[in-house]
Design an enzyme around this catalytic site. Structure first.
Site, PDB file in Angstrom:
ATOM      1  N   SER A 214       0.819  -1.215   0.000  1.00 45.45           N
ATOM      2  CA  SER A 214       0.000   0.000   0.000  1.00 45.45           C
ATOM      3  C   SER A 214       0.847   1.257   0.000  1.00 45.45           C
ATOM      4  CB  SER A 214      -0.903  -0.003   1.228  1.00 45.45           C
ATOM      5  OG  SER A 214      -0.116   0.136   2.387  1.00 45.45           O
ATOM      6  N   CYS A 215       2.184   1.112   0.055  1.00 41.36           N
ATOM      7  CA  CYS A 215       3.009   2.324   0.211  1.00 41.36           C
ATOM      8  C   CYS A 215       3.913   2.642  -0.974  1.00 41.36           C
ATOM      9  CB  CYS A 215       3.828   2.216   1.485  1.00 41.36           C
ATOM     10  SG  CYS A 215       2.779   2.281   2.946  1.00 41.36           S
ATOM     11  N   PHE A 216       4.885   1.765  -1.279  1.00 38.53           N
ATOM     12  CA  PHE A 216       5.872   2.143  -2.299  1.00 38.53           C
ATOM     13  C   PHE A 216       5.211   2.591  -3.610  1.00 38.53           C
ATOM     14  CE2 PHE A 216       9.884  -0.396  -0.789  1.00 38.53           C
ATOM     15  CZ  PHE A 216       9.833   0.264   0.414  1.00 38.53           C
TER      16      PHE A 216
ATOM     17  N   LYS B 266       2.192   3.647  -4.394  1.00 35.33           N
ATOM     18  CA  LYS B 266       1.379   4.863  -4.295  1.00 35.33           C
ATOM     19  C   LYS B 266       2.227   6.077  -3.930  1.00 35.33           C
ATOM     20  CE  LYS B 266      -0.629   5.196   0.207  1.00 35.33           C
ATOM     21  NZ  LYS B 266      -0.077   6.420   0.773  1.00 35.33           N
ATOM     22  N   ASP B 267       3.224   5.889  -3.085  1.00 26.76           N
ATOM     23  CA  ASP B 267       4.028   7.034  -2.658  1.00 26.76           C
ATOM     24  C   ASP B 267       4.935   7.537  -3.785  1.00 26.76           C
ATOM     25  OD1 ASP B 267       2.738   6.720  -0.285  1.00 26.76           O
ATOM     26  OD2 ASP B 267       4.444   5.939   0.838  1.00 26.76           O
TER      27      ASP B 267
END
Ligand code: NAD
Length: 459
Positions: free
Chosen positions: A278-280, A282-283
């Site tokens: 959910s992070c790399f 999207k970030d």
């Protein structure tokens, strides 16, 4: 300190349970009433080591409750953390709708509160969001100003899913972005028993530290994958051997008192089928979108995303290289979670792989030690596949088995096990399982491994 946390996902629940376990009083808020009910019964809605055990203890000690009532939570705490989702929009920008809604709700709650209150943005947001989006909404709905009425901080979270509780309890550093000293001092009190470096900085620097951190790690992964893809063009090459040679560079891996440090960063310099979660993704997308808006073209970060988008599909290409047309072929996908020790399948490489296999009319069978067919539903809807209950069942009688997540359980797939249980089965290794085993005995292809004649013909 009495704290409230809005959002009981990976970050919110771990933060809440973590703070309660060191003696803070915590009220967690979520709009999902079923989740709240489950949490109050001592059942963790997510799989994270030690989380359920610590949740049960916090509930027993009456240091923790969950509620759907945000107003109650704000009025009965001194500090409120916001840990709601900030997903990608179609244009790669972050969707701030959850943040905006919660900021307005917190503002409204503060309208009825006399005491000074601190609001802390823990969700990952683009630079300037706290100052230009969160602050005006709180001011508008609370009819108060920072300084006297409320304080504001940006406190990014660096926990890794699969190790979330430990990462929260023993962080590498705590970053406190503050609108003013009073706000930062108050947030620092929450963390006063944490033995780690604390960085006090501006709101935008704190926001950017989080993005920079994830962008760097994602870049290392895409870099490794680019090297792996080049290596596949070299007869007999092995990207894992190549990286072993690189790891010994003292600038990456210093020698202290005669011993190699082997820093964790090296695990990001490792070929595979791409980063997910959910992070790399999207970030990095959000940082690219932010830069573009600021009229700067981030060429390197765009390439990181481009490599990552194609990387999972290389597993499908390697399969085709070995067995040709995939129509009606029985293919096992081993691992659905985006990485081991979590049940999170958001942006997992498995999604792109299954989608591609289904498009090529293969019969897809999946297995994951933790993710079950039920919690995959949301992310894999419309893709027909059968979910096996055991590794053995998943790999039995398949034309090819694709290793997508590096779960420890897959270490059972030793050449001996494969030879005695699954003769002639083809493995397509997306996580470097076979690169240093007696792989000659197995029928396999892998990311980063040039075959004897000169590797993959695909570009
Ligand atoms: P998540 O999707 O697991 O959980 C978010 C929770 O917020 C859900 O339970 C949802 O029901 C709840 N929610 C949504 N709207 C709400 C509202 N109006 N009021 C109350 N609750 C509401 O999200 P997550 O993975 O915990 O991520 C949260 C933030 O932290 C994101 O910005 C993410 O980028 C960031 N982050 C995540 C991780 C990670 O590993 N998951 C690590 C660091 C930072």
């Amino acid at each position: 300190m009495e704290t409230s946390i809005v959002g009981t996902g990976y970050v919110g629940l771990v933060t809440g349970v973590g703070l309660a376990s060191i003696g803070h009083k915590v009220i967690c808020v979520d709009i999902d009433a079923k989740k709240v009910e489950k949490i109050n019964k001592g059942e963790s809605p997510i799989y994270e080591k030690r989380l359920e055990e610590l949740l049960k203890k916090a509930l027993q000690k009456k240091l923790f409750i969950a509620t759907t009532d945000l107003n109650y939570a704000v009025l009965n705490s001194q500090i409120t953390f916001i840990a709601v989702p900030t997903p990608s929009k179609k244009n790669n920008d972050i969707d701030l709708s959850y943040m905006k809604k919660v900021s307005a709700q917190i503002g409204s709650a503060l309208l009825n509160k006399k005491e000074y209150h601190i609001i802390v943005v823990k969700s990952t947001v683009a630079p300037e969001t706290t100052l230009k989006v969160v602050l005006p909404l709180i001011e508008k709905y609370s009819k108060k100003k920072t300084g006297s009425g409320f304080g504001l901080c940006m406190n990014p979270e660096f926990l890794r899913e699969g190790n979330a509780v430990d990462d929260f309890m023993r962080p590498d550093r705590i970053v406190i972005g503050e609108i003013d000293k009073q706000s930062g001092d108050n947030l620092a009190k929450v963390y006063k028993n944490f033995e780690t470096d604390i960085i006090r900085t501006s709101l935008s620097n704190a926001e950017m530290i989080k993005y920079t951190n994830n962008a760097l790690l994602a870049t290392l992964i895409s870099f490794s994958n680019e090297i792996a893809n080049i290596s596949e063009k070299i007869p007999g090459a092995n990207a894992f051997e190549i990286f072993k040679g690189v790891y010994l560079d003292k600038r990456l891996n210093p020698v202290i008192n005669g011993k190699r440090v082997n820093p964790q960063i090296l695990s990001y310099l490792y070929p595979g089928c791409g980063f997910g979660g959910s992070c790399f993704p999207k970030d990095v997308k959000a940082l690219v979108a932010f830069s573009n808006k600021k009229k700067y073209k981030p060429v390197l970060l765009s390439a990181v995303l481009d490599i990552n988008k194609k990387q999972p599909l290389r597993l499908v290409k390697l399969t085709e290289q070995k067995i040709g047309n995939l129509k009606n072929k029985n293919i096992a996908v081993l691992g659905l979670a985006f990485k081991p020790e979590t049940d999170d399948v958001r942006e997992s490489p498995a999604i792109a792989i299954i989608k591609e296999l289904v498009a090529k009319k293969a019969n897809v069978f999946t297995y994951d030690p933790v993710v079950n067919a039920k919690n995959t539903h949301l992310h894999f809807k419309n893709f027909p596949f059968d979910h096996a209950q055991s590794l053995h069942q998943a790999v039995k009688n398949k034309d090819a088995c694709l290793i997508v997540t590096n779960w420890k359980e897959f270490e059972k797939l030793t050449p001996e096990f494969i030879k005695s249980n699954m003769a002639n089965h083809l493995f397509i290794d997306g996580r470097g399982f076979f690169h240093n085993k007696e792989s000659e005995k197995i029928n396999y292809l892998g990311i980063g491994l040039g075959n004897k004649k000169g590797a993959s013909k695909e570009s």
